[in-house]
Design a protein around this motif. Structure first.
Motif, short mmCIF file in Angstrom:
data_model
loop_
_atom_site.label_atom_id
_atom_site.label_comp_id
_atom_site.label_asym_id
_atom_site.label_seq_id
_atom_site.Cartn_x
_atom_site.Cartn_y
_atom_site.Cartn_z
N GLY A 1 3.42 -1.79 4.15
CA GLY A 1 3.01 -0.39 4.14
C GLY A 1 1.89 -0.08 5.13
N THR A 2 1.43 1.14 5.04
CA THR A 2 0.40 1.64 5.95
C THR A 2 -0.96 1.06 5.58
N ILE A 3 -1.72 0.68 6.57
CA ILE A 3 -3.07 0.16 6.32
C ILE A 3 -4.06 1.13 6.97
N THR B 1 0.79 -1.22 0.00
CA THR B 1 0.00 0.00 0.00
C THR B 1 0.83 1.28 0.00
N ALA B 2 2.07 1.25 0.41
CA ALA B 2 2.77 2.52 0.62
C ALA B 2 4.26 2.39 0.34
N CYS B 3 5.03 3.32 0.92
CA CYS B 3 6.42 3.50 0.53
C CYS B 3 7.33 2.32 0.84
N CYS B 4 6.96 1.43 1.74
CA CYS B 4 7.76 0.22 1.98
C CYS B 4 7.88 -0.61 0.70
N ALA B 5 7.02 -0.33 -0.26
CA ALA B 5 7.05 -1.06 -1.54
C ALA B 5 8.42 -0.97 -2.20
N PHE C 1 5.49 -6.24 7.22
CA PHE C 1 6.70 -5.67 6.60
C PHE C 1 6.77 -4.18 6.92
N GLY C 2 7.63 -3.82 7.86
CA GLY C 2 7.82 -2.41 8.19
C GLY C 2 7.03 -1.97 9.40
N THR C 3 7.39 -0.79 9.87
CA THR C 3 6.81 -0.27 11.11
C THR C 3 5.32 0.02 10.96
N CYS C 4 4.91 0.55 9.82
CA CYS C 4 3.48 0.88 9.65
C CYS C 4 2.63 -0.38 9.76
N GLY D 1 3.17 2.81 12.82
CA GLY D 1 4.25 3.78 12.61
C GLY D 1 3.93 5.13 13.21
N PHE D 2 4.37 6.16 12.52
CA PHE D 2 4.13 7.49 13.09
C PHE D 2 2.77 8.06 12.71
N TYR D 3 1.95 7.26 12.02
CA TYR D 3 0.60 7.72 11.68
C TYR D 3 -0.34 7.49 12.86
N PRO E 1 10.53 -4.72 11.92
CA PRO E 1 10.55 -3.27 12.12
C PRO E 1 11.45 -2.56 11.12
N GLY E 2 11.27 -1.26 11.01
CA GLY E 2 12.09 -0.46 10.09
C GLY E 2 11.20 0.41 9.24
N CYS E 3 11.71 1.58 8.90
CA CYS E 3 10.90 2.54 8.15
C CYS E 3 11.73 3.10 6.98
S1 SF4 Z 1 7.19 2.03 7.59
FE1 SF4 Z 1 8.00 3.94 6.69
S2 SF4 Z 1 8.59 3.38 4.59
FE2 SF4 Z 1 7.15 1.78 5.35
S3 SF4 Z 1 5.11 2.44 4.70
FE3 SF4 Z 1 5.44 3.23 6.77
S4 SF4 Z 1 6.23 5.34 6.44
FE4 SF4 Z 1 6.48 4.21 4.49
#
Ligand code: SF4
Length: 192
Positions: free
Chosen positions: A83-85, A44-48, A109-112, A117-119, A139-141
């Protein structure tokens, strides 16, 4: 007689050059499962970007038997949530999970995907485990491909052991941080 790991025992008969292996059916099945993961990428998002890097020949996912994506959840047993859901996507994600073949595994896959994440807002799901079970959190962004591969190896290990407890990939130690502890060739040790 020697142990071959994962419940497998290797016996060598007298006079036999190759011997034979005995195992339990579940151990054999789990061994096969861990090397034949069919992934369904839910991206869905930048982790792609890192997902694409990880899927490239450089990291060679074929080594782990997990390189083949399927574009129907009914043909998949490993759900990659990348990515972010959002709250609106959550029901679709849950429905896709329910359509997958059993036994099925989920990779955050990833913090989101792991925790939002930070959302920190009302539109974002604070982690996919609010709607579906997760086997491995990375984890990881975004996470580095190496961290994702660590997660995949962790998942394979869990499959082999039949362990469905959620697990988190730990950060790797950076050898340059510990450079002071390295042995420096060609220099005398100053340690007393
Ligand atoms: S963890 Fe970071 S890179 Fe991955 S979807 Fe969230 S904001 Fe984007």
């Amino acid at each position: 007689m020697t142990s071959g790991g994962a419940g497998t025992t290797i016996q060598v008969l007298e006079g036999s050059e190759t011997g034979f292996a005995t195992t339990k059916f579940d151990a054999l099945l789990n061994w096969a499962r861990k090397y034949s993961l069919f992934q369904y990428p839910f991206i869905t998002a930048c982790c792609a970007m890192e997902f694409m890097a990880m899927a490239s020949p450089r990291f060679d996912m074929a080594r782990f038997g997990a390189e083949a994506p399927r574009f129907s959840p009914r043909q998949s047993d490993l759900l990659w949530v990348v990515g972010t859901i959002s709250q609106r996507q959550a029901p679709a994600l849950k429905r896709i999970y329910e359509q997958m073949a059993d036994p099925k595994y989920v990779f955050a896959f990833g913090t989101c995907a792991s925790c939002g994440g930070f959302y920190d807002n009302y539109t974002t799901l604070a982690g996919i485990d609010k709607v579906i079970p997760v086997d491995v959190y990375v984890p990881g962004c975004p996470p580095r491909p190496e961290a994702v591969i660590d997660g995949l190896l962790l998942l394979q290990d869990k499959i082999a052991r039949g362990d469905r407890t959620p697990a988190i990939v730990k950060p790797r130690r950076d050898p340059t941080v510990q450079a002071g502890n390295l042995v420096r060739l060609g220099k005398k040790s100053t340690a007393t």
